[in-house]
Scaffold this motif. Structure first.
Motif, short mmCIF file in Angstrom:
data_model
loop_
_atom_site.label_atom_id
_atom_site.label_comp_id
_atom_site.label_asym_id
_atom_site.label_seq_id
_atom_site.Cartn_x
_atom_site.Cartn_y
_atom_site.Cartn_z
N ASP A 37 17.76 4.69 -5.41
CA ASP A 37 16.60 5.34 -6.02
C ASP A 37 15.44 5.36 -5.03
O ASP A 37 15.62 5.10 -3.84
CB ASP A 37 16.23 4.65 -7.33
N SER A 76 12.30 3.82 -5.98
CA SER A 76 11.71 2.51 -6.24
C SER A 76 10.18 2.49 -6.34
O SER A 76 9.53 3.54 -6.46
CB SER A 76 12.19 1.51 -5.19
N SER A 93 16.06 -3.06 1.37
CA SER A 93 17.17 -2.37 0.69
C SER A 93 18.48 -2.81 1.32
O SER A 93 18.50 -3.41 2.40
CB SER A 93 17.01 -0.84 0.82
N TYR A 144 14.15 -4.42 -4.76
CA TYR A 144 13.21 -4.54 -5.87
C TYR A 144 13.76 -3.87 -7.12
O TYR A 144 13.69 -4.44 -8.23
CB TYR A 144 11.85 -3.92 -5.50
N SER A 145 14.30 -2.68 -6.98
CA SER A 145 14.85 -1.98 -8.14
C SER A 145 16.03 -2.73 -8.74
O SER A 145 16.18 -2.79 -9.96
CB SER A 145 15.29 -0.56 -7.75
N LYS A 146 16.86 -3.31 -7.88
CA LYS A 146 18.01 -4.08 -8.38
C LYS A 146 17.53 -5.30 -9.17
O LYS A 146 18.07 -5.63 -10.24
CB LYS A 146 18.91 -4.51 -7.22
N ASP A 203 13.55 0.90 -11.20
CA ASP A 203 12.88 -0.37 -11.48
C ASP A 203 12.07 -0.34 -12.76
O ASP A 203 11.81 -1.37 -13.37
CB ASP A 203 11.96 -0.75 -10.31
N GLN A 224 13.30 6.33 -10.26
CA GLN A 224 12.80 5.00 -9.92
C GLN A 224 13.33 4.03 -10.97
O GLN A 224 12.72 3.84 -12.03
CB GLN A 224 11.27 5.01 -9.85
N PHE A 275 17.25 -0.08 -3.13
CA PHE A 275 16.12 -1.00 -2.96
C PHE A 275 16.35 -2.29 -3.74
O PHE A 275 16.71 -2.26 -4.92
CB PHE A 275 14.83 -0.34 -3.43
N ARG A 305 5.62 1.67 -15.04
CA ARG A 305 5.76 0.45 -14.23
C ARG A 305 4.66 -0.57 -14.51
O ARG A 305 4.88 -1.78 -14.43
CB ARG A 305 5.75 0.81 -12.75
#
Length: 407
Positions: free
Chosen positions: A191, A193, A261, A206-208, A149, A147, A204, A69
């Motif tokens: 997930d 994230s 999310s 953020y992950s998308k 992201d 995760q 989440f 990350r």
């Protein structure tokens, strides 16, 4: 002693940074260099373990590993300061992980500094922990997390490296192509994230967003280098579907902010300050600005900001499966600075706010100009220190804010 002093003076003098807050930027650069394991190029997240995020609390983790990350943010910082040798060495570490991906095309979220995968988590019950903060943990159970992201951060890293560093070759492109196909197959999965929650997986936002980034950078790279991309049309379709989905399922229309999310739209999450930083949204996007303003409200008003420091989310509302309290997050505070700075190009009040938040934050470093993961209400460092991600985002925030101010 003289040789040591000469080495570090010579190294930092290679910096090309001429903007504002040079001392803070250069102290952060020195921190990144000290976190680097030269034989492999890996950069460790922090050299410490189990320093608590809240004194007496249970949020005590081992950060002595290298996270995928961190990739794009680290590379961006090194490139912006002119440290191309370190950037190229770090990319070699990343490319080797890409070659060693799982049979389904996925990657582990973190690795040892040697590139190993084995990071079992143990609790050392015979130790009391820092100021009675238990349990003391070594290893990290999040290594096996899903995760999703990380593919966005990784692809942004590869895209930047190709643009500003060493161009990638065909074999790396084939690995990239297979990795993006993994994202295409899995983008609808929930997930754990960026915050590595230890509860049920969620969708989440953020992950998308970061999966959108992964596909977007893959498409940009294919076009820029004219690489073969047989499923280009499918990539475009999924990228655009993801964007529409985030704007529909991730947006809390009633409250006027992006939720943490799809399942918990009422929870604010400061990780979404990254949207304009990765060009998912422009800094003047009304939905983003509304989210930013909500985050900048005090906790008593439903926001995440106290004393110009930004908490990542409200631990009493979010379902993170950990429990306990934590301090304000250095990373999200600096993302707020950069988001405010970018929006400040079009609104001077926001630019002034960015400068105020940043200069306040600099006051929380120690006597060596080093920063921890979090900051307590009393201004003390919390969590593991020195925190690489904090110093990476400090460099990025200073660079972009200085440029916006005309320096």
């Amino acid at each position: 002693m003289q040789q040591t002093n000469d080495f570090w003076t010579s190294w930092i003098n290679r910096s090309t940074y001429t903007g504002l807050w040079r001392e803070a930027v250069h102290r952060s650069a020195l921190a990144l260099k000290l976190l680097t394991y030269e034989p492999t190029g890996a950069i460790v997240a922090s050299p410490t373990f189990s320093l608590p995020e809240y004194i007496g609390g249970t949020r005590n983790w081992d950060y002595r590993a290298s996270w995928i990350r961190d990739a794009s943010f680290t590379l961006y910082a090194l490139i912006r300061l002119g440290f191309t040798d370190e950037a190229n060495a770090y990319m070699e570490f990343i490319y080797k992980r890409l070659e060693d991906r799982n049979p389904d095309g996925s990657l582990q979220i973190m690795y040892t500094i040697h590139g190993g995968r084995d990071l079992p988590e143990y609790e050392l019950d015979h130790l009391d922990g820092h100021k009675g903060s238990r349990p003391v943990r070594i290893g990290n159970g999040a290594a096996d997390h899903l995760q999703l992201d990380i593919y966005g951060e990784l692809m942004d890293c590869i895209y930047l490296s190709n643009k500003f560093g060493r161009p990638i070759g065909y074999d790396v492109w084939v690995s990239i192509r297979e990795m993006i196909e993994y994202v295409i197959r899995n983008y609808k999965r929930p997930d754990l994230s960026i915050w590595e929650v230890r509860s049920a997986p969620q969708n989440f936002v953020y992950s998308k967003v970061m999966m959108w980034v992964a596909i977007d950078r893959g498409l940009r790279l294919a076009d820029k280098r004219s690489f073969p991309c047989p499923r280009r049309n499918e990539w475009y379709q999924v990228r655009d579907e993801l964007y529409e989905e985030i704007m529909t399922k991730g947006w809390n229309k009633e409250k006027g902010f992006f939720g943490q999310s799809y399942e918990h739209l009422d929870v604010l999450d400061a990780s979404l300050l990254v949207m304009p930083l990765v060009f998912f949204a422009c800094p003047t996007e009304p939905r983003f600005l509304s989210t930013l303003r909500h985050i900048l409200k005090s906790p008593e008003q439903g926001g995440l900001t106290a004393n110009n420091l930004v908490f990542r989310y409200d631990t009493t509302k979010a379902q993170d499966g950990v429990g306990g309290e934590e301090g304000a997050f250095s990373l999200t505070t600096l993302w707020a600075v950069e988001a405010l700075g970018r929006a400040g190009k079009y609104d001077k009040a926001l630019l002034d706010k960015a400068v105020a938040v940043f200069e306040d934050f600099l006051g929380f470093g120690n006597h060596c100009g080093l920063f921890s993961e979090e900051i307590s209400a009393a201004g003390e460092g919390l969590g593991n220190a020195v925190q690489g991600f904090t110093h990476v985002t400090l460099i990025s925030a200073a660079y972009n804010l200085s440029r916006t101010l005309g320096h």
